[in-house]
Design a protein around this motif. Structure first.
Motif, PDB file in Angstrom:
ATOM      1  N   ILE A 191      66.946 -40.604  45.876  1.00 28.43           N
ATOM      2  CA  ILE A 191      65.692 -39.306  45.391  1.00 28.43           C
ATOM      3  C   ILE A 191      64.292 -39.901  45.285  1.00 28.43           C
ATOM      4  CG2 ILE A 191      65.681 -37.562  44.502  1.00 28.43           C
ATOM      5  CD1 ILE A 191      68.642 -37.831  43.463  1.00 28.43           C
ATOM      6  N   ARG A 192      63.572 -40.213  46.087  1.00 28.47           N
ATOM      7  CA  ARG A 192      62.281 -40.043  46.672  1.00 28.47           C
ATOM      8  C   ARG A 192      60.965 -38.013  46.717  1.00 28.47           C
ATOM      9  NH1 ARG A 192      64.115 -43.573  44.234  1.00 28.47           N
ATOM     10  NH2 ARG A 192      64.073 -45.436  44.995  1.00 28.47           N
ATOM     11  N   GLN A 193      60.064 -38.282  44.565  1.00 27.42           N
ATOM     12  CA  GLN A 193      59.481 -37.420  44.944  1.00 27.42           C
ATOM     13  C   GLN A 193      59.742 -36.181  45.680  1.00 27.42           C
ATOM     14  OE1 GLN A 193      55.944 -37.730  43.550  1.00 27.42           O
ATOM     15  NE2 GLN A 193      56.902 -39.136  43.564  1.00 27.42           N
ATOM     16  N   LEU A 194      60.917 -35.893  44.860  1.00 32.62           N
ATOM     17  CA  LEU A 194      61.754 -34.710  45.720  1.00 32.62           C
ATOM     18  C   LEU A 194      60.565 -33.104  45.377  1.00 32.62           C
ATOM     19  CD1 LEU A 194      63.847 -33.866  47.822  1.00 32.62           C
ATOM     20  CD2 LEU A 194      65.626 -33.826  45.749  1.00 32.62           C
ATOM     21  N   GLY A 231      71.496 -45.542  52.635  1.00 29.87           N
ATOM     22  CA  GLY A 231      70.438 -45.793  53.455  1.00 29.87           C
ATOM     23  C   GLY A 231      69.876 -44.919  54.696  1.00 29.87           C
ATOM     24  N   GLN A 232      70.530 -43.839  54.761  1.00 28.03           N
ATOM     25  CA  GLN A 232      70.917 -42.678  55.583  1.00 28.03           C
ATOM     26  C   GLN A 232      69.781 -42.012  54.954  1.00 28.03           C
ATOM     27  OE1 GLN A 232      73.532 -42.870  58.607  1.00 28.03           O
ATOM     28  NE2 GLN A 232      72.407 -40.557  59.624  1.00 28.03           N
ATOM     29  N   GLU A 233      68.545 -41.112  55.679  1.00 26.99           N
ATOM     30  CA  GLU A 233      67.703 -39.935  54.835  1.00 26.99           C
ATOM     31  C   GLU A 233      69.053 -38.729  55.450  1.00 26.99           C
ATOM     32  OE1 GLU A 233      65.329 -37.753  54.278  1.00 26.99           O
ATOM     33  OE2 GLU A 233      66.297 -37.202  56.524  1.00 26.99           O
ATOM     34  N   ILE A 234      68.806 -37.849  54.386  1.00 25.81           N
ATOM     35  CA  ILE A 234      69.947 -36.194  54.751  1.00 25.81           C
ATOM     36  C   ILE A 234      69.335 -35.576  54.711  1.00 25.81           C
ATOM     37  CG2 ILE A 234      71.761 -37.651  53.968  1.00 25.81           C
ATOM     38  CD1 ILE A 234      71.184 -36.584  50.839  1.00 25.81           C
ATOM     39  N   THR A 235      67.747 -35.319  54.203  1.00 24.43           N
ATOM     40  CA  THR A 235      67.527 -34.091  53.619  1.00 24.43           C
ATOM     41  C   THR A 235      67.279 -33.662  55.230  1.00 24.43           C
ATOM     42  OG1 THR A 235      64.711 -35.514  53.566  1.00 24.43           O
ATOM     43  CG2 THR A 235      66.458 -34.543  51.504  1.00 24.43           C
ATOM     44  N   SER A 236      66.568 -34.625  56.277  1.00 24.26           N
ATOM     45  CA  SER A 236      66.302 -33.486  57.718  1.00 24.26           C
ATOM     46  C   SER A 236      67.841 -33.590  58.602  1.00 24.26           C
ATOM     47  CB  SER A 236      65.295 -34.867  58.081  1.00 24.26           C
ATOM     48  OG  SER A 236      66.068 -35.824  58.422  1.00 24.26           O
ATOM     49  N   ASN A 237      68.821 -34.437  57.977  1.00 25.94           N
ATOM     50  CA  ASN A 237      69.867 -34.395  58.388  1.00 25.94           C
ATOM     51  C   ASN A 237      70.978 -33.945  58.006  1.00 25.94           C
ATOM     52  OD1 ASN A 237      72.069 -34.271  60.857  1.00 25.94           O
ATOM     53  ND2 ASN A 237      72.520 -36.948  60.424  1.00 25.94           N
ATOM     54  N   PRO A 238      71.096 -32.846  57.277  1.00 23.85           N
ATOM     55  CA  PRO A 238      72.103 -32.408  56.086  1.00 23.85           C
ATOM     56  C   PRO A 238      73.573 -32.851  56.577  1.00 23.85           C
ATOM     57  CG  PRO A 238      71.018 -30.940  56.868  1.00 23.85           C
ATOM     58  CD  PRO A 238      70.449 -31.650  57.204  1.00 23.85           C
ATOM     59  N   ARG A 239      73.941 -32.666  58.176  1.00 19.41           N
ATOM     60  CA  ARG A 239      74.933 -32.554  58.363  1.00 19.41           C
ATOM     61  C   ARG A 239      75.391 -34.162  57.746  1.00 19.41           C
ATOM     62  NH1 ARG A 239      77.108 -29.175  62.088  1.00 19.41           N
ATOM     63  NH2 ARG A 239      76.257 -26.918  62.585  1.00 19.41           N
ATOM     64  N   GLY A 286      72.504 -30.553  50.461  1.00 19.16           N
ATOM     65  CA  GLY A 286      72.270 -30.150  52.133  1.00 19.16           C
ATOM     66  C   GLY A 286      72.721 -28.664  52.139  1.00 19.16           C
ATOM     67  N   LEU A 287      72.327 -28.411  50.882  1.00 22.09           N
ATOM     68  CA  LEU A 287      72.550 -26.965  50.839  1.00 22.09           C
ATOM     69  C   LEU A 287      71.203 -25.741  50.667  1.00 22.09           C
ATOM     70  CD1 LEU A 287      75.560 -26.077  48.987  1.00 22.09           C
ATOM     71  CD2 LEU A 287      76.017 -26.144  50.973  1.00 22.09           C
ATOM     72  N   LEU A 288      70.472 -26.307  50.078  1.00 25.77           N
ATOM     73  CA  LEU A 288      68.650 -26.384  50.222  1.00 25.77           C
ATOM     74  C   LEU A 288      67.654 -26.674  50.956  1.00 25.77           C
ATOM     75  CD1 LEU A 288      67.227 -23.782  48.565  1.00 25.77           C
ATOM     76  CD2 LEU A 288      67.077 -25.399  46.589  1.00 25.77           C
ATOM     77  N   GLU A 289      66.600 -26.744  51.328  1.00 26.46           N
ATOM     78  CA  GLU A 289      65.724 -27.899  51.773  1.00 26.46           C
ATOM     79  C   GLU A 289      64.592 -27.874  50.726  1.00 26.46           C
ATOM     80  OE1 GLU A 289      62.799 -28.446  55.515  1.00 26.46           O
ATOM     81  OE2 GLU A 289      63.393 -26.042  55.433  1.00 26.46           O
ATOM     82  N   PRO A 290      64.464 -28.667  50.208  1.00 20.85           N
ATOM     83  CA  PRO A 290      63.174 -29.275  49.898  1.00 20.85           C
ATOM     84  C   PRO A 290      61.730 -28.620  50.325  1.00 20.85           C
ATOM     85  CG  PRO A 290      63.531 -31.125  50.828  1.00 20.85           C
ATOM     86  CD  PRO A 290      64.854 -30.010  51.356  1.00 20.85           C
ATOM     87  N   THR A 291      60.766 -28.867  49.325  1.00 23.16           N
ATOM     88  CA  THR A 291      59.490 -28.139  49.464  1.00 23.16           C
ATOM     89  C   THR A 291      58.819 -29.710  50.260  1.00 23.16           C
ATOM     90  OG1 THR A 291      59.318 -26.754  48.460  1.00 23.16           O
ATOM     91  CG2 THR A 291      56.970 -27.963  48.770  1.00 23.16           C
ATOM     92  N   ALA A 292      59.118 -30.984  49.840  1.00 19.13           N
ATOM     93  CA  ALA A 292      58.259 -32.039  50.323  1.00 19.13           C
ATOM     94  C   ALA A 292      59.167 -32.773  49.223  1.00 19.13           C
ATOM     95  CB  ALA A 292      56.888 -32.494  49.243  1.00 19.13           C
ATOM     96  N   GLY A 293      59.757 -34.796  49.612  1.00 28.55           N
ATOM     97  CA  GLY A 293      60.213 -35.416  49.544  1.00 28.55           C
ATOM     98  C   GLY A 293      61.825 -35.922  50.354  1.00 28.55           C
ATOM     99  N   THR A 294      62.601 -37.098  49.831  1.00 27.42           N
ATOM    100  CA  THR A 294      62.822 -37.902  50.312  1.00 27.42           C
ATOM    101  C   THR A 294      64.223 -38.041  49.853  1.00 27.42           C
ATOM    102  OG1 THR A 294      62.788 -39.567  50.511  1.00 27.42           O
ATOM    103  CG2 THR A 294      61.815 -38.857  52.535  1.00 27.42           C
ATOM    104  N   VAL A 295      65.474 -37.588  50.623  1.00 27.59           N
ATOM    105  CA  VAL A 295      66.573 -38.033  49.912  1.00 27.59           C
ATOM    106  C   VAL A 295      67.751 -38.569  51.403  1.00 27.59           C
ATOM    107  CG1 VAL A 295      68.988 -37.514  48.437  1.00 27.59           C
ATOM    108  CG2 VAL A 295      67.187 -36.046  48.419  1.00 27.59           C
ATOM    109  N   THR A 296      67.864 -40.312  50.314  1.00 31.49           N
ATOM    110  CA  THR A 296      68.945 -40.745  51.072  1.00 31.49           C
ATOM    111  C   THR A 296      70.157 -41.317  50.679  1.00 31.49           C
ATOM    112  OG1 THR A 296      68.434 -43.315  50.183  1.00 31.49           O
ATOM    113  CG2 THR A 296      66.720 -42.268  52.078  1.00 31.49           C
ATOM    114  N   LEU A 297      70.898 -41.676  51.882  1.00 33.04           N
ATOM    115  CA  LEU A 297      72.750 -42.155  51.096  1.00 33.04           C
ATOM    116  C   LEU A 297      73.123 -42.908  52.290  1.00 33.04           C
ATOM    117  CD1 LEU A 297      74.887 -41.192  49.685  1.00 33.04           C
ATOM    118  CD2 LEU A 297      75.681 -40.155  51.700  1.00 33.04           C
TER     119      LEU A 297
END
Length: 313
Positions: free
Chosen positions: A4-7, A62-70, A49-60
Motif C-alpha cells: 500500500i503506497r500513499q493511500l 506486484g499487480q496494481e489493483i486500485t485501477s482494476n479491482p476485478r 475493491g469496494l471503495l475507490e481511493p482519492t489517491a495512492g496505489t495498492v498492489t497484490l
C-alpha cells in the motif's frame, strides 16, 4: 505481498479518513489495530475493491489493483463486520447462495459437495440444516469464513471478527483464523488488542487515518519496558491523579489503562523518562500498555483543527 503506497481517502464534508497510508503486508497473519473511527474499515473496503481511493496505489503480488479491482475480487476472501445472511435459510442454503454469487467453481464434484466440505471445515457440519436465525454469533462468523475461503483466495480480509463473541467462541475462532494464514495473506482489522496478541506475528497501528506504528508484539512491549508503572487507589485519589495527569503533567506521563479490580482503581501509566510519581511501582509491560502509549503519543504531521477521521459505515 500486499503493498500500500500513499493511500488517501477523502469523503464529502470533507472528512479525510486515510492520510497517506504506507504499508507492506507479507504472507501470513498481519494485524491492523486501531480504535473505532481510525480508518480501518475504510482501508479494508479500499483493499477489497469496494471503495475507490482519492489517491495512492495498492498492489497484490506486484499487480496494481486500485485501477482494476476485478483482479483482487478473483483472489479475495472478505469477512465483513456485518453479515447480510438471510435468517430463514439454512446454513447450507446460505452458503450455496454465497458460492453462486461469488462464481466459485469446484475443482471436482458438485457445488453442494463443496459447500458440505466447507461447512465441515469450519465445524458447522452438524448445523448445516439449521436456520441461520438460530446461529450464535460465533457460528455466523464461521459460516462467513466458509464463504470467504471458497475458491482458495490469495488474500483474506477479516474486519472486526471477534466483536461480540463470548470467550469460548473467540478462542475457537482464533484457531480457525490461524489455520487460514498458513499459505495466504490474512489481514486482520480489529480494535481488540488480544486478537493481535494471540494471532499476529506482526501488526500496524492506525490512528486518525495514519499508520503510527509497524512492529511486532515483542518489539512493542520492549519499547515501553521498564517504563510502565501502576498504583492502586481509591476512587477519590484516582480521579485526582487523572486530573493532574491531564493538566500540569500532560506529556510527562501517559495513562495506558484505568481498571477497576475488586473495588479498587488500578491506574497504569507510561513514563517515557522512567521516573514515576510517588506511589507508583514498576510492573511488566503488556501489549495493551504499548498500544495505548502509541495512541496517546503526539501525532506526527497532524494539522491543527482537522476534522476527526471516520470509518465508512
Amino acid at each position: 505481498m500486499l503493498s500500500i503506497r500513499q493511500l488517501v481517502k477523502v469523503y464529502p464534508g470533507p472528512v479525510t479518513a486515510l492520510r497517506g497510508v504506507d504499508l507492506d503486508v507479507p504472507a501470513g497473519m498481519f494485524g491492523l489495530l486501531g480504535p473505532n473511527g481510525a480508518g480501518k474499515t475504510t482501508l479494508m473496503r479500499v483493499l477489497a475493491g469496494l471503495l475507490e481511493p482519492t489517491a495512492g496505489t495498492v498492489t497484490l503480488d506486484g499487480q496494481e489493483i486500485t485501477s482494476n479491482p476485478r483482479h483482487v475480487w478473483q483472489r479475495l476472501g472478505y469477512l465483513p463486520q456485518e453479515f447480510g445472511f438471510y435468517p430463514h435459510l439454512s446454513g447450507r442454503q446460505m452458503l450455496l447462495h454465497l458460492l453462486r454469487l461469488k462464481g466459485v467453481q469446484p475443482p471436482s464434484g458438485s457445488l453442494a459437495d463443496l459447500a458440505d466440505e466447507l461447512l465441515h471445515h469450519v465445524n458447522l457440519g452438524t448445523a448445516a440444516d439449521k436456520r441461520v436465525k438460530g446461529y450464535s454469533g460465533g457460528m455466523k462468523q464461521r459460516l462467513g469464513v466458509a464463504a470467504a475461503v471458497a475458491g482458495d483466495p490469495r488474500l483474506i480480509i477479516v474486519d472486526e471478527p471477534t466483536a461480540g463473541l463470548d470467550p469460548e467462541e473467540r478462542h475457537r475462532f482464533y484457531r480457525l483464523l490461524a489455520q487460514l494464514a498458513t499459505d495466504r495473506i490474512v489481514l486482520l482489522s480489529t480494535h481488540i488488542v488480544e486478537d493481535v496478541a494471540v494471532l499476529c506475528p506482526r501488526f500496524a497501528v492506525i490512528r486518525k487515518g495514519q499508520v503510527v506504528a509497524n512492529t511486532t508484539p515483542t518489539e512493542a512491549r520492549a519499547r515501553v519496558s521498564e517504563r510502565i508503572f501502576e498504583a492502586q487507589l481509591d476512587a477519590e485519589r484516582a480521579q485526582a491523579q487523572l486530573e493532574a495527569f491531564g493538566q500540569s503533567l500532560a506529556g510527562q506521563y501517559q495513562v495506558t489503562q484505568h481498571l477497576l479490580v475488586e473495588g479498587r482503581h488500578r491506574l497504569r501509566i507510561y513514563c517515557p523518562e522512567g521516573e514515576p510519581p510517588e506511589g507508583f511501582e514498576a510492573v511488566p509491560a503488556t501489549l495493551e500498555d504499548a498500544y495505548f502509549a502509541t495512541l496517546r503519543a503526539p501525532l506526527p504531521g497532524a494539522a491543527d483543527g482537522s476534522a476527526d477521521d471516520q470509518e465508512a459505515a
